[in-house]
Design an enzyme around this catalytic site. Structure first.
Site, PDB file in Angstrom:
ATOM      1  N   HIS A 161     -16.997   6.817 150.490  1.00 57.31           N
ATOM      2  CA  HIS A 161     -15.599   6.294 150.826  1.00 57.31           C
ATOM      3  C   HIS A 161     -15.890   4.627 150.878  1.00 57.31           C
ATOM      4  CE1 HIS A 161     -11.559   5.947 151.924  1.00 57.31           C
ATOM      5  NE2 HIS A 161     -11.905   5.309 153.151  1.00 57.31           N
TER       6      HIS A 161
ATOM      7  N   ASP B 271     -14.666  11.648 146.869  1.00 59.67           N
ATOM      8  CA  ASP B 271     -14.224  11.277 147.975  1.00 59.67           C
ATOM      9  C   ASP B 271     -12.945  11.707 148.460  1.00 59.67           C
ATOM     10  OD1 ASP B 271     -13.260   9.622 150.205  1.00 59.67           O
ATOM     11  OD2 ASP B 271     -13.120   7.654 149.320  1.00 59.67           O
TER      12      ASP B 271
ATOM     13  N   SER C 248      -8.850   2.394 151.673  1.00 62.40           N
ATOM     14  CA  SER C 248      -8.375   3.297 152.426  1.00 62.40           C
ATOM     15  C   SER C 248      -7.027   3.039 153.088  1.00 62.40           C
ATOM     16  CB  SER C 248      -9.603   3.567 153.634  1.00 62.40           C
ATOM     17  OG  SER C 248      -9.501   4.517 154.570  1.00 62.40           O
TER      18      SER C 248
END
Length: 387
Positions: A325, A299, A235
């Site tokens: 995610h 995602d 991320s």
């Protein structure tokens, strides 16, 4: 840049990749001879479809290094190590179940977002965001080179969340006498990378300063050896990995000996948002930074904040990001069935994203107005892109 698209169904985390070797098979004996291809020297040609078993194992291995950041991160508000690492460098990998990784942690990394928000119980000071580790002498024999790995966790603290909503573009750091104003990245990620605690008497230097100093030290220490620089993040951490990879290459730090080729730089990005404009992508390719994006096709985070800054924007359907995610989902998809089942049993009852979200919104005197404004801005920007 190469992309692996993965897809999980519901919460079962079923892998679409049929294992080409049995779970008991060991590909490590071959790695020393093919490591350059696995690190992307040929842009992973003929290795992605179907997914090569050695590459699959290496992606999952680096994913575990990133997951160690989450396992070691202290989310207990009553702890004196709150929002920092729970363990010391010497035993951190052992504490998170990676005692046999063959790497030694050399430095912890802290980042300071240049963001101020009205939450009384959390300042914007530096928080532990990752670590640097180096392959041991024994692991060098298996890998075929001495690997330097730098890993970054994803978003947890309030200022980090707000940094993710800062979608304007800003020029990248570059060589002092060779500016590249057209190479631009998302300003929130850049603030995490370059902001420091200069206002504090004993404040930390920026994430960038910490990393470039440590990497230079390690490269000088092992000068003359076969080396690789591997960056991995999940991320927001993927964005920091990309910024660092670009920075190392742009500054020429991976060329420490004129008698030897450049040290390869590889980024394994797990569920990473888009970071910069097309000029940034093209410059990374010119610098031979190899980037393998592992993205779940469901995602939405992997399309943000690039929906605002990428010239090839496409309207996307939004799904619940908590399931699709989560880093464990990504790693599980890449594991053979036996190892996947064992890992799932180990992580039952632990959902880092849910825990972080719970702490975030239970913060004392939390003012949600900045989030509402940021969400409104996101909607407005998406609608403007449609017209």
């Amino acid at each position: 840049m190469a992309i692996i698209g993965v897809k999980c169904r519901k919460k079962s985390m079923i892998s679409p990749f049929a294992p080409t070797v049995s779970p008991e098979s060991d590909n490590s004996s071959e790695l020393a001879t093919v490591w350059r291809e696995i690190q992307g020297s040929n842009n992973w040609e003929n290795l992605l479809d179907p997914l090569d078993p050695i590459l699959r194992d290496e992606i999952a291995r680096y994913g575990e290094f990133v997951n160690a950041c989450y396992k070691a991160f202290d989310l207990n508000p009553n702890s004196k190590r709150y929002l920092n690492c729970k363990y010391g460098k010497k035993n951190m990998l052992t504490q998170v179940g990676l005692s046999n990784s063959g790497y030694e942690v050399t430095k912890y990394i802290y980042a300071t977002p240049d963001v101020t928000i009205p939450i009384q119980n959390e300042s914007s000071c530096g928080r532990w965001i990752g670590y640097v580790a180096v392959a041991s002498d024994r692991e060098v024999q298996r890998l075929g080179r001495r690997d330097i790995v730098i890993t970054f966790r994803g978003t947890v603290t309030n200022p980090e969340w707000m940094s993710n909503f800062m979608s304007s573009l800003h020029s990248c750091p570059a060589r002092p006498h060779n500016p590249r104003p057209h190479v631009m990245v998302e300003s929130g990620f850049l603030s995490l990378y370059t902001s420091d605690e200069s206002d504090c008497k004993f404040g930390l230097g920026s994430c960038r300063e910490q990393l470039l100093s440590e990497i230079s030290r390690i490269l000088y220490k092992y000068k003359g050896e076969e080396l690789s620089i591997t960056l991995a993040g999940h991320s927001m951490g993927s964005s920091l990995a990309l910024l660092l990879a670009y920075d190392i290459a742009e500054l020429g730090l991976n060329k420490v000996d004129i008698s030897m080729p450049k040290i390869p730089i590889t980024v394994f990005s797990f569920g990473g948002p888009r970071v910069g404009n097309l000029s940034f992508k093209e410059r990374c390719e010119e610098l031979e930074v190899k980037i393998l994006r592992v993205v779940n096709v469901n995602d939405p985070i992997t399309k943000l904040p690039g929906v605002f800054i990428n010239e090839n924007f496409k309207v996307l359907g939004m799904l619940n990001p908590v399931c699709v995610h989560d880093l464990e989902t990504y790693i599980s998809i890449l594991r053979p069935p036996k190892r996947q089942e064992e890992a799932t049993q180990e992580t039952i009852g632990f959902n880092f994203i849910e825990k972080a979200r719970e702490l975030l919104f239970q913060a004392h005197n939390f003012d949600p107005s900045p989030w509402r404004n940021a969400a409104a801005n996101m909607v407005n920007l998406m609608q403007s892109q449609r017209t």
